[in-house]
Design a protein around this motif. Structure first.
Motif, mmCIF file in Angstrom:
data_model
loop_
_atom_site.group_PDB
_atom_site.id
_atom_site.type_symbol
_atom_site.label_atom_id
_atom_site.label_comp_id
_atom_site.label_asym_id
_atom_site.label_seq_id
_atom_site.Cartn_x
_atom_site.Cartn_y
_atom_site.Cartn_z
ATOM 1 N N PHE A 52 -17.599 11.458 5.364
ATOM 2 C CA PHE A 52 -18.288 11.411 6.650
ATOM 3 C C PHE A 52 -18.386 12.806 7.256
ATOM 4 N N PHE A 53 -19.483 13.039 7.969
ATOM 5 C CA PHE A 53 -19.731 14.327 8.607
ATOM 6 C C PHE A 53 -20.125 14.106 10.056
ATOM 7 N N GLY A 54 -19.467 14.826 10.975
ATOM 8 C CA GLY A 54 -19.859 14.784 12.369
ATOM 9 C C GLY A 54 -21.285 15.279 12.509
ATOM 10 N N PHE A 55 -22.017 14.658 13.426
ATOM 11 C CA PHE A 55 -23.449 14.918 13.566
ATOM 12 C C PHE A 55 -23.757 14.879 15.054
ATOM 13 N N HIS A 56 -24.139 16.040 15.627
ATOM 14 C CA HIS A 56 -24.289 16.142 17.077
ATOM 15 C C HIS A 56 -25.481 16.995 17.480
ATOM 16 N N ALA A 86 -24.229 12.590 25.591
ATOM 17 C CA ALA A 86 -25.562 12.278 25.071
ATOM 18 C C ALA A 86 -25.774 12.820 23.668
ATOM 19 N N GLY A 87 -25.144 13.948 23.341
ATOM 20 C CA GLY A 87 -25.342 14.574 22.037
ATOM 21 C C GLY A 87 -24.538 13.986 20.899
ATOM 22 N N VAL A 119 -26.253 19.911 14.853
ATOM 23 C CA VAL A 119 -25.178 20.485 14.050
ATOM 24 C C VAL A 119 -24.551 19.408 13.175
ATOM 25 N N ILE A 120 -24.284 19.789 11.922
ATOM 26 C CA ILE A 120 -23.502 18.959 11.008
ATOM 27 C C ILE A 120 -22.150 19.637 10.863
ATOM 28 N N HIS A 121 -21.082 18.855 11.036
ATOM 29 C CA HIS A 121 -19.722 19.375 10.943
ATOM 30 C C HIS A 121 -19.098 19.037 9.594
ATOM 31 N N SER A 122 -18.047 19.741 9.228
ATOM 32 C CA SER A 122 -17.404 19.585 7.929
ATOM 33 C C SER A 122 -16.593 18.307 7.780
ATOM 34 N N GLY A 123 -16.280 17.649 8.862
ATOM 35 C CA GLY A 123 -15.478 16.429 8.797
ATOM 36 C C GLY A 123 -16.002 15.368 9.731
ATOM 37 N N PRO A 124 -15.355 14.214 9.718
ATOM 38 C CA PRO A 124 -15.805 13.127 10.593
ATOM 39 C C PRO A 124 -15.424 13.363 12.046
#
Length: 150
Positions: A52-56, A86-87, A119-124
């Protein structure tokens, strides 16, 4: 930040960081009457334990900086606590090197997010830790721009 009264579509072309240089993709935003349809298509995600990847959506208007520092923090115009900004968006799920996600939100309009970044993050994202969900490094970024047709 470009604003317009009739902007109905936007797109962010995703590029990878030094930690994920082959990562690429796009995120499309389509304004509907009472919500925004978001469709993300990403390829060459790094394989991780969770998948999973954080997505904001972030406040900043640029993906500049070695680690996308110019993206600033999460888009949070109401100054709410996590997981309500909201993001905050659903996480991306790694499947054979990529991810595809389609969902709707009424937390913002296309016009609200023009000129911001995805932004896509490296972890959940844990949807608990303040202020950003402990999602890890920024490994992918795209600037949200007006797109006449999608």
């Amino acid at each position: 930040m470009r604003k317009c009264s009739a902007c109905e579509n936007a797109i962010a072309y995703i590029k990878g960081s030094k930690d994920a240089p082959c990562l690429s993709g796009e995120v499309r935003f389509s304004q509907r009457k009472n919500f925004v349809l978001i469709v993300a298509s990403v390829k060459n995600l790094p394989k991780t334990e969770s998948g999973f990847f954080g997505f904001h959506i972030h406040e900043g208007s640029s993906c500049s900086g070695t680690d996308f520092e110019a993206t600033k923090g999460h888009y949070n115009p109401e100054n709410t606590t996590h997981p309500n900004p909201a993001g905050d968006m659903p996480p991306l799920l790694y499947v054979r090197g990529g991810a595809y996600l389609a969902f709707t939100t009424d937390r913002f309009t296309v016009n609200d997010i023009l000129g911001r970044t995805v932004v896509i993050h490296s972890g959940p994202d844990d949807f608990t830790t303040q202020p950003a969900g402990n999602a890890g490094r920024k490994i992918g970024c795209g600037e949200i721009v007006y797109k006449r047709y999608l």
